[in-house]
Design a protein around this motif. Structure first.
Motif, PDB file in Angstrom:
ATOM      1  N   UNK A  63      17.615   3.745  -0.378  1.00  0.00           N
ATOM      2  CA  UNK A  63      16.210   3.813   0.232  1.00  0.00           C
ATOM      3  C   UNK A  63      15.136   2.263   0.180  1.00  0.00           C
ATOM      4  N   UNK A  64      15.305   1.153   0.834  1.00  0.00           N
ATOM      5  CA  UNK A  64      14.667   0.417  -0.067  1.00  0.00           C
ATOM      6  C   UNK A  64      12.602   0.346   0.241  1.00  0.00           C
ATOM      7  N   UNK A  65      12.280   0.055  -0.892  1.00  0.00           N
ATOM      8  CA  UNK A  65      10.783   0.259  -1.181  1.00  0.00           C
ATOM      9  C   UNK A  65      10.088  -0.777  -0.146  1.00  0.00           C
ATOM     10  N   UNK A  66      10.934  -1.689   0.208  1.00  0.00           N
ATOM     11  CA  UNK A  66       9.926  -2.959   1.074  1.00  0.00           C
ATOM     12  C   UNK A  66       9.741  -2.059   2.140  1.00  0.00           C
ATOM     13  N   UNK A  67      11.161  -2.027   2.715  1.00  0.00           N
ATOM     14  CA  UNK A  67      10.623  -1.065   4.153  1.00  0.00           C
ATOM     15  C   UNK A  67      10.035   0.039   4.129  1.00  0.00           C
ATOM     16  N   UNK A  68       9.842   0.692   2.226  1.00  0.00           N
ATOM     17  CA  UNK A  68       8.838   2.249   2.869  1.00  0.00           C
ATOM     18  C   UNK A  68       7.571   2.157   3.012  1.00  0.00           C
ATOM     19  N   UNK A  69       7.351   0.837   2.368  1.00  0.00           N
ATOM     20  CA  UNK A  69       5.357  -0.096   2.474  1.00  0.00           C
ATOM     21  C   UNK A  69       5.604  -0.466   3.494  1.00  0.00           C
ATOM     22  N   UNK A  70       6.216  -1.150   4.219  1.00  0.00           N
ATOM     23  CA  UNK A  70       6.165  -1.563   5.754  1.00  0.00           C
ATOM     24  C   UNK A  70       6.490  -0.712   6.892  1.00  0.00           C
ATOM     25  N   UNK A  71       6.738   0.436   6.815  1.00  0.00           N
ATOM     26  CA  UNK A  71       6.845   1.440   6.863  1.00  0.00           C
ATOM     27  C   UNK A  71       5.468   2.276   7.207  1.00  0.00           C
ATOM     28  N   UNK A  72       4.971   2.225   6.256  1.00  0.00           N
ATOM     29  CA  UNK A  72       3.758   3.334   5.573  1.00  0.00           C
ATOM     30  C   UNK A  72       1.789   2.499   6.635  1.00  0.00           C
ATOM     31  N   UNK A  73       2.689   0.971   5.826  1.00  0.00           N
ATOM     32  CA  UNK A  73       1.567  -0.274   6.386  1.00  0.00           C
ATOM     33  C   UNK A  73       1.756   0.110   8.162  1.00  0.00           C
ATOM     34  N   UNK A  74       2.028   0.600   9.148  1.00  0.00           N
ATOM     35  CA  UNK A  74       1.831   0.084  10.186  1.00  0.00           C
ATOM     36  C   UNK A  74       2.628   1.564  10.532  1.00  0.00           C
ATOM     37  N   UNK A  75       2.746   2.490   9.952  1.00  0.00           N
ATOM     38  CA  UNK A  75       3.206   4.079  11.026  1.00  0.00           C
ATOM     39  C   UNK A  75       2.801   4.636  10.393  1.00  0.00           C
ATOM     40  N   UNK A  76       2.291   4.226   8.970  1.00  0.00           N
ATOM     41  CA  UNK A  76       1.357   5.355   7.993  1.00  0.00           C
ATOM     42  C   UNK A  76       1.008   6.631   8.468  1.00  0.00           C
ATOM     43  N   UNK A  77      -0.316   6.251   9.982  1.00  0.00           N
ATOM     44  CA  UNK A  77      -0.686   7.218  10.169  1.00  0.00           C
ATOM     45  C   UNK A  77      -0.103   8.151  10.539  1.00  0.00           C
ATOM     46  N   UNK A  78       1.183   8.344  11.086  1.00  0.00           N
ATOM     47  CA  UNK A  78       2.282   9.386  11.666  1.00  0.00           C
ATOM     48  C   UNK A  78       2.903   9.891  10.976  1.00  0.00           C
ATOM     49  N   UNK A  79       2.928   9.388   9.316  1.00  0.00           N
ATOM     50  CA  UNK A  79       3.695   9.300   8.288  1.00  0.00           C
ATOM     51  C   UNK A  79       5.835   9.097   8.983  1.00  0.00           C
TER      52      UNK A  79
END
Length: 55
Positions: free
Chosen positions: A22-38
């Protein structure tokens, strides 16, 4: 007894690990934009924490 892998089996295992990483960069982008829904938790295969955040 220890069963050694052939070089072809080792190459296959390494390629599977590389493809499933899994890409760490993708995980951080998902967290930043969609983190409130997990969504980042689901991406990282942490379904329990993803469901908890979603609720």
């Amino acid at each position: 007894m220890y069963n050694k892998l052939t070089s072809e089996e080792k190459m296959l295992a390494y390629s599977e690990v590389a493809n499933n990483k899994k890409s760490t960069d993708v995980a951080y982008l998902l967290w930043f934009f969609l983190g409130s829904i997990g969504i980042h938790s689901f991406y990282l295969n942490r379904k329990g924490s993803g469901i908890t955040i979603l609720i």
